[in-house]
Design a protein around this motif. Sequence first.
Motif, PDB file in Angstrom:
ATOM      1  N   LYS A 132      43.013  35.307  43.515  1.00 57.75           N
ATOM      2  CA  LYS A 132      43.993  34.519  44.156  1.00 57.75           C
ATOM      3  C   LYS A 132      45.462  35.211  43.981  1.00 57.75           C
ATOM      4  O   LYS A 132      46.456  34.517  44.808  1.00 57.75           O
ATOM      5  CB  LYS A 132      43.960  32.991  43.314  1.00 57.75           C
ATOM      6  CG  LYS A 132      44.132  33.065  41.780  1.00 57.75           C
ATOM      7  CD  LYS A 132      44.090  31.694  41.344  1.00 57.75           C
ATOM      8  CE  LYS A 132      44.139  31.635  39.983  1.00 57.75           C
ATOM      9  NZ  LYS A 132      43.960  30.387  39.379  1.00 57.75           N
ATOM     10  N   ASP A 133      45.609  35.797  42.946  1.00 57.98           N
ATOM     11  CA  ASP A 133      46.963  36.377  42.770  1.00 57.98           C
ATOM     12  C   ASP A 133      46.995  37.815  43.178  1.00 57.98           C
ATOM     13  O   ASP A 133      47.969  38.769  42.889  1.00 57.98           O
ATOM     14  CB  ASP A 133      47.245  36.392  41.180  1.00 57.98           C
ATOM     15  CG  ASP A 133      46.254  37.257  40.338  1.00 57.98           C
ATOM     16  OD1 ASP A 133      45.324  37.494  40.671  1.00 57.98           O
ATOM     17  OD2 ASP A 133      46.590  37.138  39.172  1.00 57.98           O
ATOM     18  N   SER A 134      46.151  38.296  44.144  1.00 59.49           N
ATOM     19  CA  SER A 134      46.221  39.629  44.384  1.00 59.49           C
ATOM     20  C   SER A 134      47.194  39.844  45.475  1.00 59.49           C
ATOM     21  O   SER A 134      47.516  39.090  46.395  1.00 59.49           O
ATOM     22  CB  SER A 134      44.658  40.133  45.188  1.00 59.49           C
ATOM     23  OG  SER A 134      44.748  41.260  45.666  1.00 59.49           O
ATOM     24  N   PRO A 135      47.881  41.332  45.460  1.00 54.24           N
ATOM     25  CA  PRO A 135      48.920  41.315  46.528  1.00 54.24           C
ATOM     26  C   PRO A 135      48.222  41.860  47.854  1.00 54.24           C
ATOM     27  O   PRO A 135      48.844  41.985  48.718  1.00 54.24           O
ATOM     28  CB  PRO A 135      49.406  42.703  46.005  1.00 54.24           C
ATOM     29  CG  PRO A 135      48.289  43.436  45.098  1.00 54.24           C
ATOM     30  CD  PRO A 135      47.578  42.210  44.509  1.00 54.24           C
ATOM     31  N   ILE A 136      46.775  41.664  47.834  1.00 58.58           N
ATOM     32  CA  ILE A 136      46.189  42.290  49.100  1.00 58.58           C
ATOM     33  C   ILE A 136      46.358  41.254  50.001  1.00 58.58           C
ATOM     34  O   ILE A 136      45.740  39.960  49.839  1.00 58.58           O
ATOM     35  CB  ILE A 136      44.798  42.701  49.169  1.00 58.58           C
ATOM     36  CG1 ILE A 136      44.827  43.837  48.151  1.00 58.58           C
ATOM     37  CG2 ILE A 136      43.891  42.889  50.059  1.00 58.58           C
ATOM     38  CD1 ILE A 136      43.290  44.205  47.535  1.00 58.58           C
ATOM     39  N   GLN A 137      46.701  41.100  51.307  1.00 55.24           N
ATOM     40  CA  GLN A 137      47.163  39.981  52.086  1.00 55.24           C
ATOM     41  C   GLN A 137      46.198  40.135  53.553  1.00 55.24           C
ATOM     42  O   GLN A 137      46.169  39.456  54.299  1.00 55.24           O
ATOM     43  CB  GLN A 137      48.609  39.818  52.393  1.00 55.24           C
ATOM     44  CG  GLN A 137      49.374  39.324  51.086  1.00 55.24           C
ATOM     45  CD  GLN A 137      48.978  38.160  50.714  1.00 55.24           C
ATOM     46  OE1 GLN A 137      48.472  37.258  51.350  1.00 55.24           O
ATOM     47  NE2 GLN A 137      49.052  37.987  49.251  1.00 55.24           N
ATOM     48  N   LYS A 138      46.150  41.594  53.607  1.00 54.36           N
ATOM     49  CA  LYS A 138      45.376  41.713  55.057  1.00 54.36           C
ATOM     50  C   LYS A 138      44.335  42.976  54.925  1.00 54.36           C
ATOM     51  O   LYS A 138      44.472  43.753  54.079  1.00 54.36           O
ATOM     52  CB  LYS A 138      46.537  42.256  56.202  1.00 54.36           C
ATOM     53  CG  LYS A 138      47.291  43.190  55.983  1.00 54.36           C
ATOM     54  CD  LYS A 138      48.430  43.329  56.827  1.00 54.36           C
ATOM     55  CE  LYS A 138      49.274  44.510  56.604  1.00 54.36           C
ATOM     56  NZ  LYS A 138      50.103  44.481  55.504  1.00 54.36           N
ATOM     57  N   VAL A 139      43.580  43.082  55.877  1.00 48.03           N
ATOM     58  CA  VAL A 139      42.397  44.102  55.639  1.00 48.03           C
ATOM     59  C   VAL A 139      42.998  45.404  55.556  1.00 48.03           C
ATOM     60  O   VAL A 139      42.393  46.236  54.846  1.00 48.03           O
ATOM     61  CB  VAL A 139      41.334  44.006  56.879  1.00 48.03           C
ATOM     62  CG1 VAL A 139      40.222  45.190  56.858  1.00 48.03           C
ATOM     63  CG2 VAL A 139      40.837  42.758  56.975  1.00 48.03           C
ATOM     64  N   LYS A 207      35.409  28.384  44.416  1.00 49.96           N
ATOM     65  CA  LYS A 207      35.660  26.921  43.670  1.00 49.96           C
ATOM     66  C   LYS A 207      35.835  27.489  42.048  1.00 49.96           C
ATOM     67  O   LYS A 207      36.780  26.781  41.492  1.00 49.96           O
ATOM     68  CB  LYS A 207      34.022  26.288  43.524  1.00 49.96           C
ATOM     69  CG  LYS A 207      34.009  25.767  44.948  1.00 49.96           C
ATOM     70  CD  LYS A 207      34.700  24.459  45.119  1.00 49.96           C
ATOM     71  CE  LYS A 207      34.032  23.830  46.537  1.00 49.96           C
ATOM     72  NZ  LYS A 207      35.077  22.580  46.604  1.00 49.96           N
ATOM     73  N   ALA A 208      35.333  28.486  41.394  1.00 49.67           N
ATOM     74  CA  ALA A 208      35.476  28.909  40.139  1.00 49.67           C
ATOM     75  C   ALA A 208      36.757  29.763  39.914  1.00 49.67           C
ATOM     76  O   ALA A 208      37.357  29.305  38.648  1.00 49.67           O
ATOM     77  CB  ALA A 208      34.149  29.740  39.577  1.00 49.67           C
ATOM     78  N   THR A 209      37.020  30.390  40.517  1.00 51.36           N
ATOM     79  CA  THR A 209      38.239  31.446  40.326  1.00 51.36           C
ATOM     80  C   THR A 209      39.451  31.272  41.270  1.00 51.36           C
ATOM     81  O   THR A 209      40.602  31.938  41.162  1.00 51.36           O
ATOM     82  CB  THR A 209      37.964  32.923  40.355  1.00 51.36           C
ATOM     83  OG1 THR A 209      37.582  33.241  41.715  1.00 51.36           O
ATOM     84  CG2 THR A 209      36.390  33.166  39.543  1.00 51.36           C
ATOM     85  N   GLY A 210      39.202  30.466  42.247  1.00 50.65           N
ATOM     86  CA  GLY A 210      40.352  30.380  43.198  1.00 50.65           C
ATOM     87  C   GLY A 210      40.528  31.599  44.131  1.00 50.65           C
ATOM     88  O   GLY A 210      41.462  31.761  44.730  1.00 50.65           O
ATOM     89  N   ALA A 211      39.295  32.249  44.378  1.00 53.95           N
ATOM     90  CA  ALA A 211      39.504  33.519  45.175  1.00 53.95           C
ATOM     91  C   ALA A 211      39.890  33.145  46.534  1.00 53.95           C
ATOM     92  O   ALA A 211      39.345  32.210  47.301  1.00 53.95           O
ATOM     93  CB  ALA A 211      38.080  34.222  45.035  1.00 53.95           C
TER      94      ALA A 211
END
Length: 328
Positions: A132-139, A207-211
């Motif tokens: 959820k906090d990853s800087p990856i926003q697009k493929v 659900k568990a990690t907000g991925a």
Amino acid sequence: MSPSPWIRFLSRPLRLLQALTLALLLGLLGNPSAQAQTAQTLRIGFQKSASLFVLQRAQGSLEKKLLAQGFAVKWVEFPAGPQLLEGLNVGAIDVGFVGEAPPIFAQAAGAQFVYFGYDPAAPHAEAVLVPKDSPIQKVTDLKGKKVALNKGSNVHYLLLRLLETHGLKPSDIQPIYLAPADGRAAFESKSVDAWAIWEPFQAAAEKATGARVLANGSNGVAPNYSYYLGEHSFVQKNPQVIATLFADAVEQGRWLKSHQRQAAELIAPLQGLPVDVVELALQRSAFNAQPITADIVAQQQKVADTFYAQKLIPKPIKVQDAILPSKP
């Protein structure tokens, strides 16, 4: 001369034994549970993620239908599709249900199986996830990143198609080949940057990690069909058993789609997942078994050609070779 009393005495138990034997045989013929003890066995390979098979197993619906045909049912669990196809190839199971990629690898390896049905496209039931906090926003942000996936699974094709669609090559990322459980652990520990995974593992991670879902198979990227497969000779010799399995899948699939919460409550404890996770996964999946068509064969051939182009299979294959010829 009439038989002596001793002979008559001995013959009574013999006649009684004969009568009892006949009665027992007649009883066995009319007793379904006794028939089941001497039945042939249909061995079904399934994954815990295959919600419909999990439901069928829990309901016992197929066992009831096949009993009259002299078949018992044995369910054999596998962690993922490639392992299931290996089981089919070595004769450990008779039929199974997998995503689109495992049959390609199996056919290229010389496995003797045939397709006998499919479930409609479910492009939202597989995805590439990022924390959820990853800087990856697009493929395109995956370039140079570590992506976990189960090699030879449906998400392998999804990932290849996503890279191609966004102008990247497979060599632009670092694939980390892991089974679902290990992939989840690597994803949560952030030892990988993204995870390509299918349902219900996808919903569980969300659900568990907000991925976050970075991308899925929608917009024509990867239809994500699932297939019913059988060992070649078994399917040829037992068409009625296959027809019964197929009919039960249709019946239970329709019930599942119209009773998703109730189905989730039955399936969840068997998958070891919360009910709301299973319900979300069911919403994204398609359950409406259909006979194989020419269009489906053509789509599966695209998957095969993609894997061959990437040198993931050693030789080109013709999917049509794994389709039983239709009867005149």
